[in-house]
Motif scaffolding. Structure first.
Motif, mmCIF file in Angstrom:
data_model
loop_
_atom_site.group_PDB
_atom_site.id
_atom_site.type_symbol
_atom_site.label_atom_id
_atom_site.label_comp_id
_atom_site.label_asym_id
_atom_site.label_seq_id
_atom_site.Cartn_x
_atom_site.Cartn_y
_atom_site.Cartn_z
ATOM 1 N N TYR A 1 -10.686 7.134 5.771
ATOM 2 C CA TYR A 1 -10.858 6.369 4.743
ATOM 3 C C TYR A 1 -11.038 4.906 4.990
ATOM 4 N N GLY B 1 -8.319 3.695 -0.047
ATOM 5 C CA GLY B 1 -7.800 5.199 0.345
ATOM 6 C C GLY B 1 -8.086 6.444 -0.791
ATOM 7 N N LYS B 2 -7.481 7.244 -0.541
ATOM 8 C CA LYS B 2 -7.849 8.386 -1.560
ATOM 9 C C LYS B 2 -6.957 7.921 -2.998
ATOM 10 N N VAL C 1 1.754 4.704 1.268
ATOM 11 C CA VAL C 1 1.230 5.622 2.388
ATOM 12 C C VAL C 1 1.974 7.153 2.342
ATOM 13 N N SER C 2 1.046 7.925 2.117
ATOM 14 C CA SER C 2 1.568 9.353 1.805
ATOM 15 C C SER C 2 2.254 10.010 2.989
ATOM 16 N N SER D 1 -9.462 -3.237 -3.269
ATOM 17 C CA SER D 1 -8.048 -2.381 -3.580
ATOM 18 C C SER D 1 -7.011 -3.075 -4.288
ATOM 19 N N GLU E 1 -5.688 7.881 6.017
ATOM 20 C CA GLU E 1 -5.601 6.692 5.230
ATOM 21 C C GLU E 1 -5.722 5.526 6.169
ATOM 22 N N ARG F 1 1.017 -1.115 -0.102
ATOM 23 C CA ARG F 1 0.003 0.044 0.134
ATOM 24 C C ARG F 1 0.775 1.194 0.054
ATOM 25 N N THR G 1 -0.413 11.002 5.257
ATOM 26 C CA THR G 1 -0.688 9.956 6.325
ATOM 27 C C THR G 1 0.124 9.824 7.336
ATOM 28 N N GLN H 1 -4.675 1.719 7.315
ATOM 29 C CA GLN H 1 -3.201 1.018 7.323
ATOM 30 C C GLN H 1 -3.595 -0.489 7.248
ATOM 31 N N ASN I 1 -14.088 6.525 -1.963
ATOM 32 C CA ASN I 1 -13.255 7.659 -1.134
ATOM 33 C C ASN I 1 -12.972 8.928 -1.836
#
Length: 348
Positions: free
Chosen positions: A45, A49-50, A4-5, A212, A78, A2, A8, A80, A56
């Motif tokens: 979310y 996620g976004k 992760v920004s 996802s 977000e 995933r 986030t 996890q 979302n």
């Protein structure tokens, strides 16, 4: 793995600091932050996620609209990988402590966490999208008649198929997604006899990636296309991007979901294959809940979007769909029947 920004990561760090501070301070669940100026709304979310170009992102659009209108500085967090129910509860409680109101769980997976957090923060309004079992005085259950929009998608599919075989791909085998499948199948069968509707679910649980995993969606769509489907409707979150990609590669029709996927930037390479989208106005639901809190009259209880109130619909962005008189007449007739009760759409 995933994505992760940075936002986030920063949000998680802030959440950790807030929890530490609360542990050292007052024992009251309702912190002083809830009595200060409202920071805006907060979104937690769902899986995907976004950037899912669907569910979302529609919620994000509602957040952006509220920020612009009310001068808020809202936030979104977000999910996890491998998180527990306790993680969800902690996330919602942290957002409430920080002064966000409303706090919205985007997706039915947040229902237990919203119920638990709402009890501890009675001055904060909570929202849960796609669940109506919370039953708390400070919770708005933002739900939709997805089966109605899906019925119209079925009408469109029945009038667009040449092979008399169409497909439905659901992200996860759960009651919510059964509503999409049931409405679609009924719309197809009521419109054109003899059309086969293939129904497939990607996973048994969301944790397995049903919402996802574009690769899972693409593989499932390829299988249905090999079996003769020339229209495929996906209710699968981020996984639906794979379905649309496969439809485009095989020059058949895809039907999008939740948002108008014909207009999504991430899908513009495939938009010529997106016949229409069965939409639900998550954007509007999120915005209206934020507005109700801003106006001092918070929405609570079940807030349902339907064809009658504009909460669900089908998009007309693709000119081939919008200018097809036969399809448009059939959609209009079906819509009127659903609204006046002469057509009762199944939910399972």
């Amino acid at each position: 793995m995933r994505r992760v920004s940075r936002i986030t990561i920063a949000g998680v760090a802030t959440a950790a600091l807030a929890l530490t501070a609360s542990a050292c301070g007052s024992s009251s669940s309702e912190s002083s932050g809830s009595d200060s100026k409202n920071l805006g709304l907060a979104l937690a979310y769902d899986v995907g996620g976004k950037g899912d170009q669907s569910f979302n992102d529609a919620a994000t659009a509602g957040l952006d609209k509220a920020d612009k209108e009310f001068g808020y500085k809202s936030t979104a967090v977000e999910p996890q990988d491998g998180e527990s129910e306790a993680d969800k509860v902690q996330r919602l409680e942290t957002l409430a402590k920080q002064g966000y109101n409303p706090v919205i769980g985007v997706g039915f997976a947040y229902a237990p966490a919203v119920k638990e957090a709402a009890v501890k923060f009675p001055k904060t309004t909570f929202g849960i999208v796609d669940d109506e079992q919370t039953k708390a005085d400070n919770v708005a259950d933002l739900v939709f008649s997805e089966e109605q929009a899906s019925y119209l998608a079925g009408v469109a599919a029945a009038l667009s198929t040449k092979s008399n075989t169409v497909g439905f791909i659901g992200g996860v085998d759960v009651p919510l997604i059964h509503k999409f499948a049931a409405g679609y199948k009924q719309g197809v069968e009521d419109t054109k006899k003899g059309v086969t509707v293939k129904v497939q679910y990607l996973t048994e649980t969301a944790a397995e990636g049903g919402f996802s995993s574009p690769d899972k969606g693409e593989s499932a769509a390829e299988g249905q296309i090999d079996d003769g489907a020339d229209v495929v409707y996906a209710a699968a979150g981020l996984s639906g991007q794979g379905v649309i990609k496969a439809a485009n590669a095989n020059k058949i029709w895809a039907i999008g979901v939740d948002s108008d996927q014909y207009k999504q930037d991430a899908l513009k390479a495939y938009k010529s294959s997106i016949l229409t989208s069965a939409m639900k106005n998550v954007e509007g639901a999120v915005y209206e809940l934020a507005k109700s809190v801003h106006d001092g009259k918070p929405e609570t209880g079940v807030v349902r979007g339907s064809l009658s109130n504009g909460g669900v619909s089908v998009s007309n962005s693709n000119p081939e769909f919008a200018n097809n008189a036969k399809i448009q007449d059939a959609i209009k007739k079906a819509s009127e029947g659903i609204k006046d009760g002469t057509i009762t759409v199944k939910t399972s």
